[in-house]
Design an enzyme around this catalytic site. Sequence first.
Site, PDB file in Angstrom:
ATOM      1  N   GLY A  72       0.026   1.061  11.254  1.00 21.29           N
ATOM      2  CA  GLY A  72       1.343   0.578  11.622  1.00 21.29           C
ATOM      3  C   GLY A  72       1.559  -0.844  11.124  1.00 21.29           C
ATOM      4  N   TYR A 128       3.538  -5.889   5.839  1.00 22.40           N
ATOM      5  CA  TYR A 128       2.546  -6.414   4.902  1.00 22.40           C
ATOM      6  C   TYR A 128       1.589  -7.389   5.607  1.00 22.40           C
ATOM      7  CZ  TYR A 128       5.065  -4.511   0.905  1.00 22.40           C
ATOM      8  OH  TYR A 128       5.649  -3.664   0.007  1.00 22.40           O
ATOM      9  N   ALA A 172      -3.912 -11.272  13.399  1.00 20.93           N
ATOM     10  CA  ALA A 172      -3.021 -10.135  13.160  1.00 20.93           C
ATOM     11  C   ALA A 172      -3.647  -8.858  13.707  1.00 20.93           C
ATOM     12  CB  ALA A 172      -2.734  -9.983  11.665  1.00 20.93           C
ATOM     13  N   GLY A 197      -3.153  -4.515  13.414  1.00 17.61           N
ATOM     14  CA  GLY A 197      -2.513  -3.342  12.813  1.00 17.61           C
ATOM     15  C   GLY A 197      -3.422  -2.148  13.007  1.00 17.61           C
ATOM     16  N   CYS A 247       3.517  -9.798   8.264  1.00 16.31           N
ATOM     17  CA  CYS A 247       3.889  -8.891   9.359  1.00 16.31           C
ATOM     18  C   CYS A 247       5.386  -8.903   9.630  1.00 16.31           C
ATOM     19  CB  CYS A 247       3.119  -9.232  10.632  1.00 16.31           C
ATOM     20  SG  CYS A 247       1.329  -9.105  10.432  1.00 16.31           S
TER      21      CYS A 247
END
Length: 220
Positions: free
Chosen positions: A75, A78, A145, A147, A176
């Site tokens: 999910g 970038y 981050a 993901g 993001c």
Amino acid sequence: MNGSNDIEWRVSDGLVPYPEALAFMEERARAIRDEGARECIWLLQHPPLFTAGTSADPAELFNPLGFPVFEAGRGGRYTYHGPGQRVGYLLLDLQRRGKDIRRFVHALEGWMIAALGELGVAARREPGRIGIWVGEGANEAKIGAIGVRVRRWVTLHGFSINVDPDLSHFGGIVPCGIADFGVTSLARLGIAAGTSAVDAALRRHLPDFIAEIGSAHDAS
């Protein structure tokens, strides 16, 4: 049965090519579900590259240095990975630990925050934003981050923490999808901690992370 001692803790030296890491994740996730393979947390670094999540917008990719771009299947949008950034890939069985993806993500955020706190960083969540944040006002910036992907209740991908990367490399994307805030690192904050110190802090707080994931399952 559901504790952190059951999980393989894997740490790689050097820079791991992204396709190699992706292939490992795909195969290990399949084996966890189909063969009862051991769960795994893998800490590593990549060479400079960008990954595109399922919501990636091509308008947010500039890439003036021509870094390779990989479809990640996770999910999000970038994300940059590169030397000096600790990446953690989580291959965990939520079917066994509790089928609650929101709890998993919340616990992952808490794990990162606790590890950074041990290193002297007052990190936090921010409502409506993905990732881990530090600072206030003009100094507010993203230091971590997240993901993830969940397939057949096995998690793939995970998180990154900026230890001492070349922060100019983040200029090749809108990280993001959040254009209004910068990125920072432990080094930029004056924290002289390398990846080994980050790894050690994460390892110490791993039992709490796993306990939080499993609490929904344990209470059922």
